[in-house]
Design a protein around this motif. Structure first.
Motif, PDB file in Angstrom:
ATOM      1  N   SER A 214       0.815  -1.204   0.000  1.00 38.39           N
ATOM      2  CA  SER A 214       0.000   0.000   0.000  1.00 38.39           C
ATOM      3  C   SER A 214       0.853   1.261   0.000  1.00 38.39           C
ATOM      4  N   VAL A 215       1.947   1.259   0.746  1.00 37.18           N
ATOM      5  CA  VAL A 215       2.843   2.412   0.766  1.00 37.18           C
ATOM      6  C   VAL A 215       3.374   2.686  -0.640  1.00 37.18           C
ATOM      7  N   ALA A 216       3.779   1.626  -1.344  1.00 35.78           N
ATOM      8  CA  ALA A 216       4.301   1.787  -2.701  1.00 35.78           C
ATOM      9  C   ALA A 216       3.240   2.345  -3.637  1.00 35.78           C
ATOM     10  N   PHE A 217       2.041   1.749  -3.596  1.00 34.86           N
ATOM     11  CA  PHE A 217       1.018   2.172  -4.551  1.00 34.86           C
ATOM     12  C   PHE A 217       0.494   3.569  -4.228  1.00 34.86           C
ATOM     13  N   MET A 218       0.234   3.859  -2.968  1.00 34.99           N
ATOM     14  CA  MET A 218      -0.289   5.175  -2.619  1.00 34.99           C
ATOM     15  C   MET A 218       0.757   6.263  -2.820  1.00 34.99           C
ATOM     16  N   GLY A 219       2.021   5.928  -2.610  1.00 33.78           N
ATOM     17  CA  GLY A 219       3.077   6.897  -2.903  1.00 33.78           C
ATOM     18  C   GLY A 219       3.101   7.254  -4.377  1.00 33.78           C
ATOM     19  N   LEU A 220       2.978   6.239  -5.222  1.00 32.46           N
ATOM     20  CA  LEU A 220       2.943   6.493  -6.659  1.00 32.46           C
ATOM     21  C   LEU A 220       1.672   7.251  -7.059  1.00 32.46           C
ATOM     22  N   SER A 221       0.530   6.831  -6.541  1.00 35.81           N
ATOM     23  CA  SER A 221      -0.717   7.460  -6.965  1.00 35.81           C
ATOM     24  C   SER A 221      -0.797   8.916  -6.514  1.00 35.81           C
ATOM     25  N   THR A 222      -0.152   9.245  -5.391  1.00 39.29           N
ATOM     26  CA  THR A 222      -0.172  10.627  -4.909  1.00 39.29           C
ATOM     27  C   THR A 222       0.711  11.535  -5.744  1.00 39.29           C
ATOM     28  N   PHE A 223       1.871  11.031  -6.197  1.00 31.55           N
ATOM     29  CA  PHE A 223       2.865  11.907  -6.811  1.00 31.55           C
ATOM     30  C   PHE A 223       3.191  11.599  -8.267  1.00 31.55           C
ATOM     31  N   VAL A 224       2.675  10.514  -8.828  1.00 32.66           N
ATOM     32  CA  VAL A 224       3.091  10.155 -10.188  1.00 32.66           C
ATOM     33  C   VAL A 224       2.624  11.198 -11.205  1.00 32.66           C
ATOM     34  N   ALA A 225       1.475  11.841 -10.974  1.00 34.77           N
ATOM     35  CA  ALA A 225       1.018  12.867 -11.915  1.00 34.77           C
ATOM     36  C   ALA A 225       1.991  14.044 -11.951  1.00 34.77           C
ATOM     37  N   LEU A 226       2.430  14.492 -10.780  1.00 32.28           N
ATOM     38  CA  LEU A 226       3.401  15.578 -10.717  1.00 32.28           C
ATOM     39  C   LEU A 226       4.759  15.132 -11.254  1.00 32.28           C
ATOM     40  N   TYR A 227       5.143  13.887 -10.939  1.00 30.63           N
ATOM     41  CA  TYR A 227       6.452  13.382 -11.365  1.00 30.63           C
ATOM     42  C   TYR A 227       6.511  13.210 -12.880  1.00 30.63           C
ATOM     43  N   ALA A 228       5.411  12.730 -13.473  1.00 28.43           N
ATOM     44  CA  ALA A 228       5.383  12.543 -14.925  1.00 28.43           C
ATOM     45  C   ALA A 228       5.543  13.871 -15.651  1.00 28.43           C
ATOM     46  N   ARG A 229       4.963  14.916 -15.106  1.00 27.77           N
ATOM     47  CA  ARG A 229       5.105  16.241 -15.722  1.00 27.77           C
ATOM     48  C   ARG A 229       6.560  16.690 -15.698  1.00 27.77           C
ATOM     49  N   GLN A 230       7.278  16.371 -14.622  1.00 32.69           N
ATOM     50  CA  GLN A 230       8.690  16.725 -14.531  1.00 32.69           C
ATOM     51  C   GLN A 230       9.543  15.913 -15.499  1.00 32.69           C
ATOM     52  N   ARG A 231       9.283  14.588 -15.525  1.00 38.41           N
ATOM     53  CA  ARG A 231      10.161  13.674 -16.266  1.00 38.41           C
ATOM     54  C   ARG A 231       9.917  13.674 -17.767  1.00 38.41           C
ATOM     55  N   THR A 232       8.704  14.044 -18.180  1.00 41.39           N
ATOM     56  CA  THR A 232       8.391  14.046 -19.613  1.00 41.39           C
ATOM     57  C   THR A 232       8.342  15.448 -20.195  1.00 41.39           C
ATOM     58  N   GLY A 233       8.323  16.471 -19.341  1.00 42.36           N
ATOM     59  CA  GLY A 233       8.225  17.833 -19.830  1.00 42.36           C
ATOM     60  C   GLY A 233       6.836  18.204 -20.298  1.00 42.36           C
ATOM     61  N   GLY A 234       5.842  17.388 -19.934  1.00 38.95           N
ATOM     62  CA  GLY A 234       4.467  17.651 -20.344  1.00 38.95           C
ATOM     63  C   GLY A 234       3.725  18.488 -19.332  1.00 38.95           C
ATOM     64  N   GLY A 235       2.466  18.794 -19.635  1.00 37.02           N
ATOM     65  CA  GLY A 235       1.647  19.590 -18.747  1.00 37.02           C
ATOM     66  C   GLY A 235       0.708  18.731 -17.933  1.00 37.02           C
ATOM     67  N   THR A 236      -0.457  19.284 -17.625  1.00 34.43           N
ATOM     68  CA  THR A 236      -1.445  18.575 -16.817  1.00 34.43           C
ATOM     69  C   THR A 236      -1.875  17.264 -17.462  1.00 34.43           C
TER      70      THR A 236
END
Length: 367
Positions: A214-236
């Motif tokens: 649960s720690v792994a999945f909730m950590g990803l679900s909380t921050f993956v949207a923000l992290y993907a924007r950083q790592r791909t250079g995309g927007g919302t």
């Protein structure tokens, strides 16, 4: 009503409830953009929903072990929806926390009783429980799109429209309640298994594995949207796609897990899936560019193949306390990780989001 129809209704209703677990994480980028919350403050919103939910679900499970409470299904569905619907209206941070906490309590009340009812309706079938779990995962997957459609154009004051799935889910519960009432009136099968053969040691080990997952999945679900924007250079949109891939991968993993359990022993399947999860979560943290999305999908599948298998394992380990087992393995599996989210957020504020997500690689290894 046939057993298959009951499972279908429960599965769809499960999706209508778990939309709200996914919605809390999906709303985080909008809270950050519109209210300028930092990582720690944003993750505190997830904590508010998760903390009460993770504490309350075993309590509701123990309660449903003592007496049948099928009316909890529609009531808790509505409560979960109302909390999220009102979360965007409170201008203060404190009111936002209160509303998402109310939603968390609704989700907590739903899972133990619904899993108990699903076990009765399915006769203990692993495949049927897999379909029941799939409904919740599909609800998770639908949450980012639903939140984006509702909120992206006009802002957080549009969150009241998010109550619609709760209204649908509560109505779908009514035929199930009538079926349960009819069985009781006709002297049908008892609603719980005989209280024999509890294996508490195995259940404790399973619960620890569930918590780390649960720690792994909730950590990803909380921050993956923000992290993907950083790592791909995309927007919302880039963040919404990453979150949707995370949740859809979970839906696929649940179906695959049920199929694999038909061929191999459940614990072996769970262990193998977590090993895949270690490599995939490492890929999410370390791999740049569009390949990130593939790693997100594999990480989600690896973390969700064990999902329904852990529910049936927990029920088999505690046959005398099916509600408690369901509350921990089905509810705690999703909510307890939110307790760690503020720690990840605080580390991200102090260092970087990539550094803060790196410890998540260890979680499926421990599981």
């Amino acid at each position: 009503m046939s057993a298959n129809r009951t499972i279908i209704l429960l599965s769809v209703g499960h999706g209508c409830v778990d939309v709200y677990q996914g919605s809390v994480a999906a709303l985080v980028p909008f809270f950050v953009a519109e209210r300028a919350y930092g990582y720690a403050a944003a993750s505190g919103i997830v904590l508010a929903a998760s903390l009460l939910s993770s504490v309350a679900q075993p309590l509701f499970g123990a309660l449903t072990d003592r007496r049948s409470l099928p009316w909890l299904l529609p009531v808790s569905t509505l409560l979960g929806g109302l909390g999220v619907a009102l979360s965007g209206l409170g201008g203060s941070y404190a009111m936002t926390l209160v509303f998402v906490a109310v939603s968390g309590i609704g989700v907590a009340a739903y899972h133990p009783e619904s899993a108990r009812v699903a076990r009765i309706a399915s006769g203990g079938s692993h495949a049927s429980m897999g379909w029941f779990s799939l409904g919740g995962n599909v609800g998770f997957a639908a949450a980012p799109l639903m939140v984006t459609v509702a909120v992206a154009g006009d802002g957080l004051h549009r969150t009241p429209v998010l109550v619609l799935p709760a209204l649908v889910g509560s109505v779908l519960c009514l035929p199930v309640l009538r079926t349960l009432t009819g069985r009781a009136a006709s002297g049908g099968a008892p609603e719980s298994a005989a209280a024999t053969g509890d294996d508490r040691r195995s259940f404790v080990k399973l619960s620890l594995a569930v918590s780390c997952r649960s720690v792994a999945f909730m950590g990803l679900s909380t921050f993956v949207a923000l992290y993907a924007r950083q790592r791909t250079g995309g927007g919302t949109t880039a963040g919404t796609v990453a979150l949707s891939v995370l949740y859809l991968g979970g839906a696929v993993g649940t179906v695959v897990g049920g199929g694999l359990a038909g061929r191999w022993e459940r614990v072996a399947v769970v262990r193998g899936a977590y090993l895949v999860g270690v490599l995939a979560v490492a890929g999410v943290v370390l791999v740049p560019g569009p390949a990130l999305y593939l790693c997100v999908a594999l990480a989600s599948a690896g973390l969700y193949v064990p999902f329904s298998l852990q529910v049936t394992l927990g029920q088999d380990y505690l046959p005398s306390r099916v509600g408690t087992a369901s509350g921990i393995t089905l509810g705690l599996a999703v909510s307890v990780g939110g307790v760690a989210a503020p720690l990840i957020g605080a580390l991200a504020d102090a260092t970087s989001l990539r550094t803060a997500l790196a410890p998540l690689i260890l979680m499926p290894a421990i599981s």
